[in-house]
Enzyme design. Structure first.
Site, PDB file in Angstrom:
ATOM      1  N   GLU A 498     -88.911  23.637  83.495  1.00  0.00           N
ATOM      2  CA  GLU A 498     -88.438  22.302  83.929  1.00  0.00           C
ATOM      3  C   GLU A 498     -89.586  21.463  84.490  1.00  0.00           C
ATOM      4  O   GLU A 498     -89.464  20.855  85.552  1.00  0.00           O
ATOM      5  CB  GLU A 498     -87.292  22.438  84.950  1.00  0.00           C
ATOM      6  CG  GLU A 498     -86.016  22.910  84.301  1.00  0.00           C
ATOM      7  CD  GLU A 498     -84.780  22.795  85.195  1.00  0.00           C
ATOM      8  OE1 GLU A 498     -84.857  22.166  86.256  1.00  0.00           O
ATOM      9  OE2 GLU A 498     -83.743  23.346  84.806  1.00  0.00           O
TER      10      GLU A 498
HETATM   11  C1  LIG Z   1     -88.987  31.410  80.543  1.00  0.00           C
HETATM   12  C2  LIG Z   1     -88.954  30.014  80.078  1.00  0.00           C
HETATM   13  C3  LIG Z   1     -87.733  29.366  79.863  1.00  0.00           C
HETATM   14  C4  LIG Z   1     -87.695  28.067  79.347  1.00  0.00           C
HETATM   15  N1  LIG Z   1     -86.499  27.490  79.001  1.00  0.00           N
HETATM   16  C5  LIG Z   1     -86.504  26.343  78.269  1.00  0.00           C
HETATM   17  C6  LIG Z   1     -85.312  25.825  77.702  1.00  0.00           C
HETATM   18  O1  LIG Z   1     -84.237  26.368  77.886  1.00  0.00           O
HETATM   19  N2  LIG Z   1     -85.381  24.703  76.940  1.00  0.00           N
HETATM   20  C7  LIG Z   1     -86.560  24.065  76.716  1.00  0.00           C
HETATM   21  O2  LIG Z   1     -86.579  23.077  76.002  1.00  0.00           O
HETATM   22  N3  LIG Z   1     -87.722  24.508  77.258  1.00  0.00           N
HETATM   23  C8  LIG Z   1     -87.721  25.640  78.013  1.00  0.00           C
HETATM   24  N4  LIG Z   1     -88.894  26.113  78.552  1.00  0.00           N
HETATM   25  C9  LIG Z   1     -90.124  25.363  78.351  1.00  0.00           C
HETATM   26  C10 LIG Z   1     -90.751  24.834  79.623  1.00  0.00           C
HETATM   27  O3  LIG Z   1     -90.072  23.711  80.069  1.00  0.00           O
HETATM   28  C11 LIG Z   1     -92.224  24.617  79.287  1.00  0.00           C
HETATM   29  O4  LIG Z   1     -92.825  25.883  79.365  1.00  0.00           O
HETATM   30  C12 LIG Z   1     -92.915  23.659  80.189  1.00  0.00           C
HETATM   31  O5  LIG Z   1     -92.486  22.372  79.894  1.00  0.00           O
HETATM   32  C13 LIG Z   1     -94.422  23.736  80.092  1.00  0.00           C
HETATM   33  O6  LIG Z   1     -94.858  23.703  78.763  1.00  0.00           O
HETATM   34  P1  LIG Z   1     -95.947  24.788  78.244  1.00  0.00           P
HETATM   35  O7  LIG Z   1     -95.494  26.125  78.713  1.00  0.00           O
HETATM   36  O8  LIG Z   1     -96.133  24.608  76.802  1.00  0.00           O
HETATM   37  O9  LIG Z   1     -97.264  24.447  79.040  1.00  0.00           O
HETATM   38  P2  LIG Z   1     -98.374  23.358  78.646  1.00  0.00           P
HETATM   39  O10 LIG Z   1     -97.711  22.066  78.360  1.00  0.00           O
HETATM   40  O11 LIG Z   1     -99.275  23.924  77.621  1.00  0.00           O
HETATM   41  O12 LIG Z   1     -99.133  23.191  80.030  1.00  0.00           O
HETATM   42  C14 LIG Z   1    -100.154  24.130  80.435  1.00  0.00           C
HETATM   43  C15 LIG Z   1    -100.595  23.744  81.847  1.00  0.00           C
HETATM   44  O13 LIG Z   1    -101.121  22.421  81.844  1.00  0.00           O
HETATM   45  C16 LIG Z   1    -100.505  21.649  82.878  1.00  0.00           C
HETATM   46  N5  LIG Z   1    -100.452  20.261  82.462  1.00  0.00           N
HETATM   47  C17 LIG Z   1     -99.955  19.753  81.317  1.00  0.00           C
HETATM   48  N6  LIG Z   1    -100.095  18.420  81.300  1.00  0.00           N
HETATM   49  C18 LIG Z   1    -100.684  18.076  82.470  1.00  0.00           C
HETATM   50  C19 LIG Z   1    -101.117  16.849  83.063  1.00  0.00           C
HETATM   51  N7  LIG Z   1    -100.957  15.666  82.465  1.00  0.00           N
HETATM   52  N8  LIG Z   1    -101.712  16.896  84.273  1.00  0.00           N
HETATM   53  C20 LIG Z   1    -101.904  18.077  84.913  1.00  0.00           C
HETATM   54  N9  LIG Z   1    -101.520  19.257  84.395  1.00  0.00           N
HETATM   55  C21 LIG Z   1    -100.922  19.255  83.193  1.00  0.00           C
HETATM   56  C22 LIG Z   1     -99.140  22.254  83.063  1.00  0.00           C
HETATM   57  O14 LIG Z   1     -98.642  21.984  84.361  1.00  0.00           O
HETATM   58  C23 LIG Z   1     -99.443  23.727  82.861  1.00  0.00           C
HETATM   59  O15 LIG Z   1     -99.887  24.269  84.067  1.00  0.00           O
HETATM   60  C24 LIG Z   1     -88.922  27.402  79.108  1.00  0.00           C
HETATM   61  C25 LIG Z   1     -90.138  28.027  79.389  1.00  0.00           C
HETATM   62  C26 LIG Z   1     -90.168  29.316  79.845  1.00  0.00           C
HETATM   63  C27 LIG Z   1     -91.489  29.952  80.093  1.00  0.00           C
END
Ligand SMILES: Cc1cc2nc3c(=O)[nH]c(=O)nc-3n(C[C@H](O)[C@H](O)[C@H](O)COP(=O)(O)OP(=O)(O)OC[C@H]3O[C@@H](n4cnc5c(N)ncnc54)[C@H](O)[C@@H]3O)c2cc1C
Length: 809
Positions: A498
């Site tokens: 989230e």
């Molecule tokens: C167990 C689990 C359950 C989930 N459930 C759902 C679900 O039900 N439905 C759904 O749609 N999604 C779901 N998600 C997805 C979740 O919302 C994403 O993992 C989240 O949005 C982060 O995306 P990412 O993991 O690809 O990280 P990335 O986007 O690759 O980010 C990597 C890092 O970069 C940081 N970052 C990115 N952009 C910026 C910025 N502009 N400034 C500073 N820092 C930044 C992030 O904070 C993070 O620390 C789930 C994820 C997990 C792990």
């Protein structure tokens, strides 16, 4: 009258009127009166009056001010204002502001805070928590779930569906429970105390997902069909937004739907061919209906002239052809159902769009609006509930576990982390209560929900690390009796979902806060985007002069607070919390000033200066966390026994604010401005300290001693002493051990010997044989020894049991 006195009066008047945020016209009139007084005493001459007229007239005559000041300023503003994508704009527009706006504007109204009603459970909600929630907690064997079957057992799934755990947000008319946000929070807090898998499984369908989206935006047909099925558990929903290429930048999803004609259930209909590749989707592996976010395209202009509709949400039954679903991810040993899904050219009618074709392209708005609510409930509640249970368990363990002939909890080194856990548990409960209370008052608090999500998941992570350290090897060895390690392993999950926390801290909290909570910025941005140039100039003129006055006022306030030590500020209570209110008001004024100066100096660049916006967001967040803590203390009747929790929590917030401001000023790009800011905010340097050792010791002692304060801290958690509940058992052993201390002491005194506080059964035998203690007392010592042995024990396994690879026989 002397010129020095006149200047002093003029300076004081300017200061006072800017402090009191008077209007420009009142200020001009008051200053003119003072000039007249100066003329009367022959201090003010014609030149001074001319100068006054040159400044005051253009400022006070609308036409002149607008043409010669506001218009060039508007042109400049348009040039430097940050460009916003449509997804950013929709995120800003989503939700409402609440007490966060007061905190942002430099002058919080504490009476208003304390007058917000304290959220309460209805009899039906309380009965649900005392009934089905209690029952399902008793059914949980977390080791079986997390290690042996990697899922909830079938009987728990059945129980959850039958008792409508997935229908807490669904209205009663559709067969749901229609619980308040506060009640949902209390249910999740209790569930998470026994199992994160259980809490996540229940939390997700009640948060952002088909249920919420349908109720808010669905057509009547969609609501009538799906909501009763979701309420009864016939349908299992999930919501799929994230894809391999778009995580944090969710607005960039490559998944698409192309509007076209096709065959659906034997009929030719206008529909869309959907192609997606999603991952991390909670409940996807078992979902029967997929809430899908994708970009809708209409290359043949079948719906209207528009070719690109943007993000759209639809409900897709998962049994349609060309859908791949069912595989699972394995999130950090917390095996709730989570996995990927793909679909290729899946054809569905346009009616499958949530809200029908009228809501095509509205998907992002739907998501961010629902997130404004859900983000304040599920993850903060799971974090708060987990830490409340951990606080009690760690307090009990610290008192039971002895080393160097004393309970480890009496060692100063342990008191420190124990106090952090206790204060965090108090604050986290306060924040979930206040934030869900805001939702129940009709708010969609987007900034508050981001604050609650970020800070409570971070506090959960740091507190569970503290608890692990206190437990030593007991926390490390996995097994059915380890009640901490799964929480420790799972902490990063809550941090990542989230809106991953770094992004939430760096962009969302202040980014939305600055625009939504600021009294003038949103109006300025709207004016700059208004195509009606006359209206734009009018609106901008009003906003920019309000903004200038607001900034001057916050500089005056900050300066006044620094000079007087903020001792003259109002505080609603004249007790130990008196000073906290004064300091929070002072930092609120500092935040308002720092925010405006940062915007002024950095302009659009501020959007890229994430470390500055993160620190401004930290100040806003800590103000909110401290306010929630003070509200909880007041709502619960200002029980002085709980004061150590409040003192530790609020002083930690205040210290964190000071630290955030210091880091912001130290790294401020304009060094001259930075020096001025430091002079205004910290003229005598930084003076706030972390919570004292004395307060920390008091908190640590409360956690280790059964009593009303400790009970209030763990209120609502599953602590039933049914023999299978580890946490209930820990509570019992704690009481037994404490009751044994006096008996043990009696035996030692009678024998004039210092006996060790272990093998209490042997001590009992000795006491009984020497006629020092009664049979009942001996029995208590023996029971306590059995409990003590259980508490300090860790699990061990046959080597073969641990192998994940099970050869086929
Ligand atoms: C167990 C689990 C359950 C989930 N459930 C759902 C679900 O039900 N439905 C759904 O749609 N999604 C779901 N998600 C997805 C979740 O919302 C994403 O993992 C989240 O949005 C982060 O995306 P990412 O993991 O690809 O990280 P990335 O986007 O690759 O980010 C990597 C890092 O970069 C940081 N970052 C990115 N952009 C910026 C910025 N502009 N400034 C500073 N820092 C930044 C992030 O904070 C993070 O620390 C789930 C994820 C997990 C792990």
């Amino acid at each position: 009258m002397d010129i020095i006195i006149w200047l002093f009066v003029a300076f004081s008047l300017t200061w006072f009127m800017s402090y009191a945020r008077t209007t420009l016209s009142s200020f001009t009139l008051a200053f003119a009166a003072l000039m007249a007084l100066g003329s009367f005493f022959n201090i003010i001459g014609i030149v001074s009056w001319l100068l006054f007229a040159v400044i005051a007239l253009p400022l006070n005559i609308d036409n002149i001010r607008q043409q010669f000041i506001s218009m060039p300023l508007l042109a400049l503003f348009k040039k430097i204002m940050p460009r916003m994508s449509s997804t950013e704009q929709q995120a800003i527009d989503a939700g409402t502001t609440w007490f966060d706006a007061d905190l942002f504007r430099g002058d919080p109204d504490w009476e208003k805070l304390h007058n917000y009603p304290r959220p309460r459970l209805s009899p039906q909600e309380q009965a649900f928590i005392d009934g089905p929630v209690e029952q399902v907690c008793a059914m949980v064997n977390d080791w079986h779930i997390t290690h042996e079957i990697a899922d909830l057992p079938p009987e728990i799934w059945k129980f959850l569906k039958e008792n409508k755990f997935f229908a807490m947000i669904i209205k009663k008319k559709y067969g749901g429970l229609e619980f308040s946000a506060f009640a949902q929070s209390r249910v999740l807090q209790k569930l998470t105390g026994v199992s994160s898998v259980l809490a996540s499984t229940v939390g997700v369908p009640n948060s952002l997902g088909p249920g919420e989206l349908l109720q808010e935006y669905g057509t009547k047909e969609q609501q009538d069909y799906y909501l009763p099925r979701l309420a009864s558990g016939k349908e299992i929903p999930c919501f799929a937004l994230t894809s391999p290429e778009a995580g944090s930048d969710a607005g960039a999803i490559p998944d698409y739907g192309i509007i076209c004609h096709g065959q659906f259930e034997g009929k030719d209909v206008l529909g869309m061919k959907l192609t997606w590749d999603k991952r991390y989707i909670t409940l996807a592996p078992i979902a029967t209906v997929l809430g899908l976010a994708f970009k809708l395209q209409d290359p043949d202009q079948l719906l209207s002239d528009k070719k690109e509709w943007g993000i759209t949400c639809a409900l897709i039954p998962t049994n349609l052809p060309n859908i791949i679903i069912g595989r699972r991810h394995f999130p950090l040993n917390i095996p709730f159902q989570n996995g990927p899904t793909q679909g290729t050219d899946v054809f569905v009618p346009l009616d499958f769009i949530i809200g029908g074709s009228a809501m095509a392209g509205q998907g992002w708005r739907m998501v961010v609006e629902c997130l404004s609510i859900g983000r304040a409930i599920t993850l903060p509640s799971n974090s708060a509930g987990g830490i409340k249970t951990v606080a009690l368990a760690t307090g009990a363990y610290s008192r039971i576990r002895r080393q160097f002939k004393m309970p480890i909890g009496k060692m100063e080194g342990i008191e420190e982390p124990l106090a952090r856990i206790g204060a965090n548990a108090y604050l986290m409960d306060a924040v979930t209560t206040m934030s869900t209370g805001a939702i129940d008052l009709g708010e969609k608090p987007s900034v508050i929900s981001a604050i609650a999500k970020y800070h409570l998941t971070e506090k959960m992570r740091s507190s569970i690390i503290d608890a692990m350290d206190i437990h030593g090897g007991k926390g490390i060895c996995l097994g059915p009796n380890n009640y901490l390690a799964r929480g420790y392993q799972g902490a990063p999950i809550a941090v990542t979902v989230e809106g991953a926390n770094i992004l939430t801290r760096s962009l969302i909290i202040y980014g939305q806060g600055a625009i939504r909570c600021h009294p003038y910025v949103l109006a300025e941005l709207e004016a700059a985007n208004n195509s009606d140039s006359e209206q734009a100039l009018n609106d901008f003129d009003h906003a920019i002069f309000g903004h200038i006055g607001f900034t001057i006022s916050n500089i005056s306030r900050s300066l006044w607070c620094s000079i007087t030590g903020s001792r003259f500020l109002n505080s609603p209570f004249n007790d130990e919390t008196h000073r906290y209110y004064q300091l929070l008001t002072r930092f609120s004024a500092n935040l308002a000033m720092l925010s405006d100066i940062s915007m002024l100096i950095l302009g659009a660049e501020l959007k890229r200066k994430e470390r500055i916006s993160a620190r401004l967001g930290d100040v806003l967040s800590q103000l909110y966390l401290a306010s929630a803590t003070l509200k909880r203390y007041n709502d619960e009747g200002r029980k002085t026994a709980d004061l150590p929790f409040v003192q530790h929590a609020v002083e930690d917030c205040l210290y964190s604010i000071q630290h955030a401001i210091d880091e912001l000023i130290s790294n401020f790009p304009n060094k001259v401005v930075a020096k001025l800011l430091r002079l205004i905010i910290f003229p005598l340097g930084m003076w706030l300290k972390k919570p004292s050792d004395e307060i920390a010791q008091k908190v640590a002692r409360i956690l280790q001693t059964p009593g009303a304060s400790r009970t209030r801290l763990g209120q609502g958690q599953y602590l039933t002493r049914d023999g299978n509940n580890i946490f209930g058992k820990l509570e019992q052993v704690l009481e037994d051990i404490i009751n044994c201390e006096a008996i043990h002491e009696k035996i030692c005194r009678a024998l004039n010997k210092t006996l060790p506080f272990y093998q209490l059964d042997k001590v009992a035998e000795l006491g009984l044989s020497e006629n020092i203690i009664s049979k009942d007392e001996a029995e208590l010592l023996t029971t306590a020894e059995t409990g003590r042995q259980w508490v300090i024990a860790v699990d061990d396994f046959d080597s073969k049991e641990l192998s994940a690879f099970k050869p086929k026989i």
